[in-house]
Design a protein around this motif. Structure first.
Motif, PDB file in Angstrom:
ATOM      1  N   ILE A  24       0.853  -1.193   0.000  1.00 60.05           N
ATOM      2  CA  ILE A  24       0.000   0.000   0.000  1.00 60.05           C
ATOM      3  C   ILE A  24       0.886   1.240   0.000  1.00 60.05           C
ATOM      4  O   ILE A  24       1.775   1.377   0.854  1.00 60.05           O
ATOM      5  CB  ILE A  24      -0.924   0.011   1.240  1.00 60.05           C
ATOM      6  N   ASP A  25       0.654   2.106  -0.962  1.00 59.00           N
ATOM      7  CA  ASP A  25       1.365   3.385  -1.007  1.00 59.00           C
ATOM      8  C   ASP A  25       0.589   4.355  -0.120  1.00 59.00           C
ATOM      9  O   ASP A  25      -0.426   4.916  -0.532  1.00 59.00           O
ATOM     10  CB  ASP A  25       1.427   3.873  -2.459  1.00 59.00           C
ATOM     11  N   ALA A  26       1.055   4.528   1.096  1.00 59.00           N
ATOM     12  CA  ALA A  26       0.311   5.362   2.043  1.00 59.00           C
ATOM     13  C   ALA A  26       0.177   6.800   1.539  1.00 59.00           C
ATOM     14  O   ALA A  26      -0.793   7.490   1.842  1.00 59.00           O
ATOM     15  CB  ALA A  26       0.994   5.345   3.408  1.00 59.00           C
ATOM     16  N   GLY A  27       1.153   7.225   0.733  1.00 61.21           N
ATOM     17  CA  GLY A  27       1.083   8.578   0.211  1.00 61.21           C
ATOM     18  C   GLY A  27      -0.071   8.787  -0.759  1.00 61.21           C
ATOM     19  O   GLY A  27      -0.471   9.917  -1.020  1.00 61.21           O
ATOM     20  N   ALA A  28      -0.596   7.679  -1.273  1.00 65.09           N
ATOM     21  CA  ALA A  28      -1.693   7.793  -2.244  1.00 65.09           C
ATOM     22  C   ALA A  28      -3.065   7.637  -1.593  1.00 65.09           C
ATOM     23  O   ALA A  28      -4.089   7.731  -2.278  1.00 65.09           O
ATOM     24  CB  ALA A  28      -1.523   6.739  -3.333  1.00 65.09           C
ATOM     25  N   VAL A  29      -3.092   7.377  -0.291  1.00 66.46           N
ATOM     26  CA  VAL A  29      -4.375   7.193   0.397  1.00 66.46           C
ATOM     27  C   VAL A  29      -5.012   8.560   0.643  1.00 66.46           C
ATOM     28  O   VAL A  29      -4.397   9.431   1.263  1.00 66.46           O
ATOM     29  CB  VAL A  29      -4.194   6.449   1.736  1.00 66.46           C
ATOM     30  N   ARG A  30      -6.225   8.749   0.115  1.00 62.12           N
ATOM     31  CA  ARG A  30      -6.898  10.043   0.291  1.00 62.12           C
ATOM     32  C   ARG A  30      -7.724  10.028   1.579  1.00 62.12           C
ATOM     33  O   ARG A  30      -8.116   8.943   2.043  1.00 62.12           O
ATOM     34  CB  ARG A  30      -7.807  10.328  -0.897  1.00 62.12           C
ATOM     35  N   PRO A  31      -8.015  11.201   2.142  1.00 61.95           N
ATOM     36  CA  PRO A  31      -8.895  11.235   3.333  1.00 61.95           C
ATOM     37  C   PRO A  31     -10.186  10.475   3.043  1.00 61.95           C
ATOM     38  O   PRO A  31     -10.792  10.645   1.976  1.00 61.95           O
ATOM     39  CB  PRO A  31      -9.156  12.727   3.528  1.00 61.95           C
ATOM     40  N   SER A  32     -10.580   9.629   3.987  1.00 60.54           N
ATOM     41  CA  SER A  32     -11.696   8.721   3.736  1.00 60.54           C
ATOM     42  C   SER A  32     -12.826   8.915   4.736  1.00 60.54           C
ATOM     43  O   SER A  32     -12.603   9.356   5.868  1.00 60.54           O
ATOM     44  CB  SER A  32     -11.197   7.274   3.802  1.00 60.54           C
ATOM     45  N   VAL A  33     -14.009   8.566   4.308  1.00 59.89           N
ATOM     46  CA  VAL A  33     -15.212   8.636   5.150  1.00 59.89           C
ATOM     47  C   VAL A  33     -16.076   7.405   4.839  1.00 59.89           C
ATOM     48  O   VAL A  33     -15.851   6.725   3.843  1.00 59.89           O
ATOM     49  CB  VAL A  33     -16.032   9.913   4.884  1.00 59.89           C
ATOM     50  N   THR A  34     -17.050   7.148   5.673  1.00 58.90           N
ATOM     51  CA  THR A  34     -17.953   6.025   5.406  1.00 58.90           C
ATOM     52  C   THR A  34     -19.271   6.545   4.845  1.00 58.90           C
ATOM     53  O   THR A  34     -19.784   7.570   5.283  1.00 58.90           O
ATOM     54  CB  THR A  34     -18.246   5.233   6.692  1.00 58.90           C
ATOM     55  N   TRP A  35     -19.789   5.801   3.877  1.00 59.54           N
ATOM     56  CA  TRP A  35     -21.081   6.197   3.294  1.00 59.54           C
ATOM     57  C   TRP A  35     -22.239   5.390   3.892  1.00 59.54           C
ATOM     58  O   TRP A  35     -23.395   5.781   3.757  1.00 59.54           O
ATOM     59  CB  TRP A  35     -21.073   6.001   1.772  1.00 59.54           C
ATOM     60  N   GLY A  36     -21.912   4.252   4.550  1.00 58.63           N
ATOM     61  CA  GLY A  36     -22.963   3.330   4.986  1.00 58.63           C
ATOM     62  C   GLY A  36     -23.070   3.203   6.491  1.00 58.63           C
ATOM     63  O   GLY A  36     -22.790   4.163   7.222  1.00 58.63           O
ATOM     64  N   THR A  37     -23.440   2.016   6.933  1.00 53.34           N
ATOM     65  CA  THR A  37     -23.728   1.827   8.356  1.00 53.34           C
ATOM     66  C   THR A  37     -22.859   0.745   8.989  1.00 53.34           C
ATOM     67  O   THR A  37     -23.255   0.105   9.951  1.00 53.34           O
ATOM     68  CB  THR A  37     -25.219   1.487   8.544  1.00 53.34           C
ATOM     69  N   HIS A  38     -21.674   0.547   8.434  1.00 56.28           N
ATOM     70  CA  HIS A  38     -20.635  -0.210   9.136  1.00 56.28           C
ATOM     71  C   HIS A  38     -19.276   0.308   8.662  1.00 56.28           C
ATOM     72  O   HIS A  38     -19.194   0.937   7.585  1.00 56.28           O
ATOM     73  CB  HIS A  38     -20.793  -1.729   8.950  1.00 56.28           C
ATOM     74  N   PRO A  39     -18.240   0.070   9.460  1.00 58.23           N
ATOM     75  CA  PRO A  39     -16.954   0.697   9.129  1.00 58.23           C
ATOM     76  C   PRO A  39     -16.366   0.254   7.801  1.00 58.23           C
ATOM     77  O   PRO A  39     -15.508   0.942   7.242  1.00 58.23           O
ATOM     78  CB  PRO A  39     -16.054   0.271  10.295  1.00 58.23           C
ATOM     79  N   GLY A  40     -16.817  -0.870   7.269  1.00 59.91           N
ATOM     80  CA  GLY A  40     -16.279  -1.348   6.005  1.00 59.91           C
ATOM     81  C   GLY A  40     -16.732  -0.554   4.796  1.00 59.91           C
ATOM     82  O   GLY A  40     -16.293  -0.812   3.675  1.00 59.91           O
ATOM     83  N   THR A  41     -17.578   0.427   4.996  1.00 61.15           N
ATOM     84  CA  THR A  41     -18.103   1.195   3.861  1.00 61.15           C
ATOM     85  C   THR A  41     -17.298   2.474   3.612  1.00 61.15           C
ATOM     86  O   THR A  41     -17.846   3.494   3.203  1.00 61.15           O
ATOM     87  CB  THR A  41     -19.585   1.554   4.080  1.00 61.15           C
ATOM     88  N   ALA A  42     -15.997   2.397   3.864  1.00 63.49           N
ATOM     89  CA  ALA A  42     -15.174   3.598   3.695  1.00 63.49           C
ATOM     90  C   ALA A  42     -14.812   3.825   2.233  1.00 63.49           C
ATOM     91  O   ALA A  42     -14.521   2.884   1.505  1.00 63.49           O
ATOM     92  CB  ALA A  42     -13.907   3.467   4.530  1.00 63.49           C
ATOM     93  N   ILE A  43     -14.838   5.074   1.840  1.00 61.95           N
ATOM     94  CA  ILE A  43     -14.391   5.492   0.504  1.00 61.95           C
ATOM     95  C   ILE A  43     -13.661   6.828   0.657  1.00 61.95           C
ATOM     96  O   ILE A  43     -13.824   7.516   1.676  1.00 61.95           O
ATOM     97  CB  ILE A  43     -15.566   5.691  -0.485  1.00 61.95           C
ATOM     98  N   ALA A  44     -12.872   7.188  -0.330  1.00 64.76           N
ATOM     99  CA  ALA A  44     -12.276   8.525  -0.325  1.00 64.76           C
ATOM    100  C   ALA A  44     -13.398   9.554  -0.346  1.00 64.76           C
ATOM    101  O   ALA A  44     -14.429   9.345  -0.997  1.00 64.76           O
ATOM    102  CB  ALA A  44     -11.379   8.700  -1.542  1.00 64.76           C
TER     103      ALA A  44
END
Ligand code: SF4
Length: 212
Positions: A24-44
């Motif tokens: 994983i290139d940590a430098g390429a990870v954008r700030p993320s948030v969740t769209w759904g109702t469990h933590p696995g629903t994270a997206i940039a």
């Protein structure tokens, strides 16, 4: 130090082979948030909310009043919650204070900041972070679960959107009908300032320009 020394004895054998390796290139990870109702629903936060794959996804979309194909960035925020046992370290509070210093949170946004422990509270106050938070319009609280689990009246109203640095975004976790969006402390702080889900990098860049 003793624990660290022991952990270092648990290194893999030289030449060990793995079923799967992830790089994983940590430098390429954008700030993320969740769209759904469990933590696995994270997206940039600037990525589009994915189309539902099943009835559970559709239920989550409906509950969150999210629209597939649209990013969460810019969604109106009612409450921002920073801290509790998750993301309530001194380093987290410093990061939030760095963004809030000299600024005020958006009109109509309620913001609670909860240190992760009593020792964190004391250390934060010794640095004056509590005064940065209150000057910016946030509430500085005692350590505890607080709005992580809608404790002791710390909850949002039905339908309100909470950007929260706590660790769970289940239906009703922060109050009946409340929509919880998991985010980092920096994203939470930027969202409090903007009054909408915001990219902290924009605010960090502005802080750097101000300092210069
Ligand atoms: S309710 Fe939240 S703050 Fe309290 S212990 Fe559980 S995860 Fe931590």
């Amino acid at each position: 130090e003793a624990a660290l020394a022991r952990w270092r004895t648990l290194a893999s054998d030289p030449g060990a082979r793995y079923d799967r390796e992830l790089h994983i290139d940590a430098g390429a990870v954008r700030p993320s948030v969740t769209w759904g109702t469990h933590p696995g629903t994270a997206i940039a936060l600037d990525a589009a909310v994915p189309a539902p794959r099943d009835a559970l996804d559709q239920r989550a979309l409906d509950y969150m009043q999210a629209r597939a194909g649209q990013p969460l960035r810019g969604s109106k925020v009612d409450v921002v919650f920073v801290g509790s046992c998750t993301n309530g370290r001194l380093s987290d509070l410093r990061e939030v204070a760095g963004l809030l210093r000299g600024r005020h949170i958006a009109h109509g946004v309620r913001m609670l900041v909860v240190p992760g422990s009593e020792s964190v509270r004391r250390a934060a106050e010794a640095e004056g972070l509590d005064r940065v938070f209150t000057a910016a319009g946030a509430q500085w609280r005692l350590p505890g679960c607080s709005m992580c689990i809608a404790m002791n009246g710390d909850m949002a109203a039905p339908g309100e959107l909470v950007v929260t640095t706590s660790n769970r975004n289940f239906e009703g976790r922060q109050g009946q009908g409340v929509r919880s969006v998991l985010a980092s402390p920096a994203t939470a702080a930027a969202s409090a300032l903007a009054g909408a889900i915001a990219d902290p990098r924009d605010w960090l860049a502005a802080s750097t320009e101000q300092a210069a």
